[in-house]
Design a protein around this motif. Structure first.
Motif, PDB file in Angstrom:
ATOM      1  N   MET A 169      23.083 -45.149 -18.425  1.00 32.25           N
ATOM      2  CA  MET A 169      23.163 -43.730 -18.087  1.00 32.25           C
ATOM      3  C   MET A 169      22.957 -43.597 -16.587  1.00 32.25           C
ATOM      4  O   MET A 169      22.011 -44.151 -16.033  1.00 32.25           O
ATOM      5  N   PHE A 170      23.843 -42.857 -15.936  1.00 30.16           N
ATOM      6  CA  PHE A 170      23.670 -42.616 -14.513  1.00 30.16           C
ATOM      7  C   PHE A 170      22.810 -41.378 -14.327  1.00 30.16           C
ATOM      8  O   PHE A 170      22.643 -40.583 -15.251  1.00 30.16           O
ATOM      9  N   GLU A 171      22.304 -41.223 -13.107  1.00 31.07           N
ATOM     10  CA  GLU A 171      21.436 -40.077 -12.828  1.00 31.07           C
ATOM     11  C   GLU A 171      22.194 -38.770 -13.056  1.00 31.07           C
ATOM     12  O   GLU A 171      23.367 -38.663 -12.725  1.00 31.07           O
ATOM     13  N   GLY A 172      21.523 -37.790 -13.647  1.00 28.39           N
ATOM     14  CA  GLY A 172      22.152 -36.493 -13.817  1.00 28.39           C
ATOM     15  C   GLY A 172      22.237 -36.083 -15.278  1.00 28.39           C
ATOM     16  O   GLY A 172      21.613 -36.684 -16.152  1.00 28.39           O
ATOM     17  N   THR A 173      23.028 -35.035 -15.519  1.00 27.75           N
ATOM     18  CA  THR A 173      23.139 -34.501 -16.870  1.00 27.75           C
ATOM     19  C   THR A 173      24.152 -35.309 -17.677  1.00 27.75           C
ATOM     20  O   THR A 173      24.808 -36.207 -17.153  1.00 27.75           O
ATOM     21  N   VAL A 174      24.253 -34.961 -18.947  1.00 28.12           N
ATOM     22  CA  VAL A 174      25.260 -35.587 -19.801  1.00 28.12           C
ATOM     23  C   VAL A 174      26.652 -35.308 -19.238  1.00 28.12           C
ATOM     24  O   VAL A 174      27.511 -36.197 -19.209  1.00 28.12           O
ATOM     25  N   ARG A 175      26.836 -34.084 -18.718  1.00 25.22           N
ATOM     26  CA  ARG A 175      28.138 -33.747 -18.132  1.00 25.22           C
ATOM     27  C   ARG A 175      28.456 -34.694 -16.974  1.00 25.22           C
ATOM     28  O   ARG A 175      29.551 -35.245 -16.894  1.00 25.22           O
TER      29      ARG A 175
END
Lengths: 326, 264
Positions: A169-175
């Motif tokens: 998972m990259f930083e930030g929201t699921v979007r």
């Protein structure tokens, strides 16, 4: 849509015409056909040796010279692997390591193949050779009938998508995680499309604004599958997609994967230790030990003769144990 | 600059007197049984021999003041710095020596040319008294930051290889996929230099400034030089580590956008 038509065009028209023109030009000179053919061969040999260092050019050249005329367009296998071997070069203090040894198989369009075998048998390496994250030492991988070296690797990897064991998972929201892509990469990344794709893997669209770090393991893994689906892949490579998950999450991810098999007609190549996932995927089983194909079995075909080790594996025993028994 | 106004020239005897100070370390080492006596003896001898060797060479070069001798000295300095930078990496980098040499040569030559030619305006440009110490300071900083950046890059590529492959699998180019690690290692390399600028002069006076003041310059002259040195070290750090990290990252990525995991 555009990505699909791209292959067709590239396969059929321009290269064939150049190939068919060549012999006519040679024949036009009434005498000295042999010399012309000899010269052509010589030029080809020089070109090949010149481009030896550049794998890409060489693959292109080989493709135009040998592959193209042989192709029959309605190609049945989506992925075809011929005599694949992989060896890591020797470095300071360690000898060369043989990872894969003469592995061959094919996956038909919309079909499934499961790679099983003890850990260290090269299953993940096979997957990584299919989307060219690894470069085989020898052997050919064909996707949609074409040597994968004739694709831009970046485009190939969108069409042959990889889902890894640990969901990154990259930083930030699921979007943000679904949208992540190189600048000016094509594709529909609208909210509506993302919601549809999330629904395909059994997630709610209200998840879009959640911080990706707060998702459960199973949700993360399904987000990575959704991320791959957004790129409209033709084949999905799954590297132990459920092994880092607890049983309830494993079940949810398996559900999502087997649903995709029917709704999307995706071709799937999976590495797994879980008989349940094999059963759900169906298709073929490939048993690898130390980089060699030990057994190949069609799981669908009910001809009764199932390799003892694979039978034991499907009965729920671990492969290492069954290896000891035979 | 006014030459050596009130300088006390040290005699050999005075230097030997200073050697008494080493006794303090020996006493502590023996008393606390640290076992450092052997290393200390070697260290003392090496310090004397190395510094005298450098001093003799520099004295000869200063006396000759020929551009080719100066270039030769600079070449040797770059060679040693290259070796030191590469040996600080935790895992050997393929073609590491060439990469380090390229990065250090370009960053040092660029900064040096600007400082010598345009800022300080030394005439002739190869005046050893200026070019050699200035080159040494630039090179020292470049070397440390390049090694720092390279080491961080290697460990980041190793520990975040799943993230890199995830990016590659999503259609990113190799360069794009390692960009976050490149950025992190550049930050790691440049932060000490930037932090150093914050506290310079407050905790201790920089070595060069101290030396100039001891040699009889006014503190204000020394400060002007020190500012030039700080700025040029910043530039050398930035250019040196950027080149090193970019070239090094390229060694782990193939033209087909693959991460060569076995090298990590």
């Amino acid at each position: 849509m555009s990505s699909v038509s791209f292959v067709r065009r590239d396969l059929s028209s321009p290269p064939t015409s150049t190939i068919s023109k060549l012999p006519r030009q040679i024949r036009a000179k009434s005498r000295g056909d042999d010399w012309a053919i000899f010269a052509l061969g010589l030029i080809c040999a020089i070109l090949t040796s010149l481009t030896r260092s550049s794998g890409f050019l060489k693959a292109r050249l080989l493709y135009f010279m040998t592959e193209l005329p042989l192709q029959t367009p309605p190609y049945n296998a989506i992925l075809e692997v011929n005599h694949l071997s992989l060896q890591y070069p020797s470095g300071r203090g360690h000898s060369p390591t043989q990872i894969l040894n003469d592995v061959s198989f094919s996956v038909r369009r919309g079909g499934a193949l499961t790679l099983v075998g003890p850990s260290g048998s090269g299953k993940s390496s096979v997957l990584r050779c299919l989307n060219r994250l690894l470069e085989p030492t020898s052997g050919i991988v064909r996707f949609d009938g074409r040597d994968i070296r004739s694709f831009d690797p970046r485009e190939l990897r969108c069409r042959v998508a990889l889902v890894m064991q640990t969901s990154v998972m990259f930083e930030g929201t699921v979007r943000d995680n679904l949208c992540i892509r190189p600048a000016n990469a094509p594709g529909d990344f609208s909210d509506g499309r993302m919601a549809t794709v999330l629904d395909e893997v059994g997630l709610e669209s209200n998840l879009l604004d959640r911080d990706a770090a707060t998702l459960s393991g199973g949700e993360k893994q399904r987000v990575t599958i959704a991320r791959a689906l957004l790129r409209d892949p033709q084949a999905l490579l799954l590297d132990e997609p459920t092994s880092a998950l607890d049983p309830p999450n494993t079940f949810l991810v398996m559900e999502a994967i087997s649903r995709l098999r029917t709704t999307r007609a995706l071709s799937i190549v999976a590495v797994t230790h879980q008989p349940e996932l094999v059963r759900r995927l169906g298709g073929n089983l490939l048993y690898l030990i130390k980089g060699r194909v030990e057994a190949f079995q069609s799981f669908d075909a009910a001809d009764g003769v199932l390799d003892a080790r694979l039978e034991a594996f499907l009965a729920g025993e671990s492969l290492n144990a069954s290896k000891g028994q035979t | 600059m006014s030459p050596t106004a009130g300088i006390i020239d040290l005699s050999i005897f005075q230097v030997i007197l200073a050697l008494v100070l080493i006794l303090a370390i020996i006493v502590v080492s023996v008393h606390q049984s640290l076992g450092l006596e052997r290393d200390l003896a070697i260290g003392t001898i090496r310090a004397v021999v190395q510094l005298y060797a450098v001093g003799l060479i520099l004295a000869a070069v200063f006396a000759a003041a020929r551009w080719y001798w100066v270039l030769l000295i600079l070449g040797v300095m770059i060679g040693v710095a290259t070796q030191a930078a590469v040996s600080r990496l935790s895992k050997p980098l393929p073609n590491g020596a060439w990469i380090a040499a390229t990065a250090l040569t370009i960053s040092t030559a660029g900064t040096l040319a600007y400082v010598i030619g345009i800022v300080v305006q030394v005439r002739p440009w190869y005046e050893p008294q200026y070019i050699i110490p200035i080159a040494g300071m630039i090179l020292g900083n470049s070397m440390t930051s390049a090694a720092l950046a390279g080491d961080r890059l290697q460990s980041d590529l190793r520990s975040r290889s799943d993230e890199i492959e995830a990016r590659l699998a999503l259609g990113f180019s190799g360069r794009e996929a390692v960009q976050p690690m490149v950025r992190a290692s550049l930050r790691a390399a440049m932060i000490p230099t930037v932090n150093g600028m914050m506290t310079v002069g407050l905790v201790q006076l920089p070595g060069m400034m101290t030396g100039q003041i001891l040699a009889g310059s006014s503190p204000l002259t020394a400060i002007r030089y020190q500012l030039v040195v700080i700025f040029m070290q910043g530039a050398a750090t930035a250019v040196g580590s950027l080149l090193f990290v970019r070239l090094a990252a390229g060694r782990y990525i193939t033209p087909a956008h693959q991460l060569q995991r076995y090298l990590l």
